[in-house]
Design an enzyme around this catalytic site. Structure first.
Site, PDB file in Angstrom:
ATOM      1  N   HIS A  73      42.688  44.316  38.000  1.00 18.75           N
ATOM      2  CA  HIS A  73      42.461  43.339  36.920  1.00 18.75           C
ATOM      3  C   HIS A  73      41.328  43.799  36.009  1.00 18.75           C
ATOM      4  O   HIS A  73      40.500  43.007  35.564  1.00 18.75           O
ATOM      5  CB  HIS A  73      42.167  41.959  37.513  1.00 18.75           C
ATOM      6  CG  HIS A  73      43.273  41.447  38.398  1.00 18.75           C
ATOM      7  ND1 HIS A  73      44.135  40.441  38.010  1.00 18.75           N
ATOM      8  CD2 HIS A  73      43.685  41.835  39.639  1.00 18.75           C
ATOM      9  CE1 HIS A  73      45.009  40.222  38.979  1.00 18.75           C
ATOM     10  NE2 HIS A  73      44.756  41.051  39.979  1.00 18.75           N
ATOM     11  N   ASP A 106      48.799  39.980  34.852  1.00 19.30           N
ATOM     12  CA  ASP A 106      48.946  39.347  36.167  1.00 19.30           C
ATOM     13  C   ASP A 106      50.430  39.070  36.374  1.00 19.30           C
ATOM     14  O   ASP A 106      51.059  38.396  35.550  1.00 19.30           O
ATOM     15  CB  ASP A 106      48.234  37.987  36.208  1.00 19.30           C
ATOM     16  CG  ASP A 106      46.715  38.111  36.277  1.00 19.30           C
ATOM     17  OD1 ASP A 106      46.199  39.235  36.355  1.00 19.30           O
ATOM     18  OD2 ASP A 106      46.057  37.049  36.242  1.00 19.30           O
ATOM     19  N   HIS A 144      50.267  37.478  42.116  1.00 21.92           N
ATOM     20  CA  HIS A 144      48.814  37.244  42.108  1.00 21.92           C
ATOM     21  C   HIS A 144      48.465  35.902  42.782  1.00 21.92           C
ATOM     22  O   HIS A 144      47.518  35.821  43.548  1.00 21.92           O
ATOM     23  CB  HIS A 144      48.309  37.271  40.659  1.00 21.92           C
ATOM     24  CG  HIS A 144      46.824  37.245  40.509  1.00 21.92           C
ATOM     25  ND1 HIS A 144      45.954  37.816  41.415  1.00 21.92           N
ATOM     26  CD2 HIS A 144      46.040  36.727  39.526  1.00 21.92           C
ATOM     27  CE1 HIS A 144      44.705  37.634  41.006  1.00 21.92           C
ATOM     28  NE2 HIS A 144      44.724  36.978  39.872  1.00 21.92           N
TER      29      HIS A 144
HETATM   30 ZN   LIG Z   1      44.068  39.039  36.271  1.00 23.30          ZN
END
Ligand SMILES: [Zn+2]
Length: 240
Positions: A76, A82, A86
């Site tokens: 990240h 994402d 996640h």
């Molecule tokens: Zn992220």
């Protein structure tokens, strides 16, 4: 005869002018704008995440015959995507998301200068309905925070009520201009869960400081890492 001739040359001049301006226009329309935050020692890192280390293992100034680098960082880091995994158990990994999600029309919305959250009320101040992909340009960009190594916990985020509206409207991609889209220290990652729960990937860490809001064509390519929940991306936009 004379006037016919002059009309003919006028027409030719007009055609040349139109052709030249069309060429100039299409050239400027082709111009890609990089909205990827630079990855460097100045890239902000979310507290507790892996530090970004961009090291040289070999370099000419040390007498080595080549340059060889090693990058160590969290998935990240900087501008990244994402994927559902996640925050969603058994959610899609990044490689399971079709690239078509990341390529196509995108709307960049300029949020109110002092908005601390993009909540439903803030969202509805803007023309967002009908857009397939939406990126929020907030005070994070105005403060140049994606280029500031210091982490700013009071960053502008997307509130769950806005995430719900976006998800219900069938938006396919949502992005923001800081390394997280969730309110800092939120009790639950509700915004992430709402979007990722509907297979809507989240783009975080966009660098929108120099971007004029409006409709663009997006080309965003994540690193092709297999089986993971996130990865850095290169993100480009251009006027359609
Ligand atoms: Zn992220």
């Amino acid at each position: 005869m004379n006037s016919v001739k002059s009309f003919d040359s006028l027409l030719k001049a007009l055609i040349v002018t139109v052709a030249l301006s069309t060429a100039a226009f299409s050239q400027s329309a082709m111009q890609w704008i990089d909205i990827t935050a630079p990855l460097s020692a100045n890239t902000p890192v979310f507290p507790g995440d892996a530090p970004i280390q961009l090291d040289f293992l070999k370099q000419f100034k040390n007498g080595d015959p080549l340059t060889l680098s090693k990058f160590t960082m969290g998935a990240h880091s900087g501008t990244h995507v994402d994927a559902p995994l996640h925050f969603i158990p058994n959610g899609k990994t990044l490689d399971q998301i079709p690239l078509s999600t990341f390529i196509g029309p995108v709307r960049i919305i300029d949020c109110s200068p002092n908005a601390l959250a993009v909540d439903a009320a803030e969202l509805n101040k803007h023309q967002w309905r009908g857009a397939k992909r939406i990126f929020f340009r907030t005070r994070n960009s105005r403060n140049h925070w994606m280029r500031d190594s210091q982490f700013h916990p009071d960053f502008t985020y997307v509130a769950p009520d806005a995430a719900q509206l976006l998800a219900d409207a069938g938006v396919e991609l949502v992005g923001i201009d800081y390394i997280s889209m969730e309110k800092f220290k939120a009790e639950q990652p509700q915004t992430h869960r709402i979007l990722l729960g509907k297979d809507i990937p989240i783009i975080e860490g966009l660098d929108l400081q120099d971007v004029t809001p409006g409709d663009y064509e997006l080309m965003l390519l994540p690193i092709r890492v297999m089986g993971h929940e996130a990865a850095p991306v290169r993100a480009l936009i251009r006027k359609p």
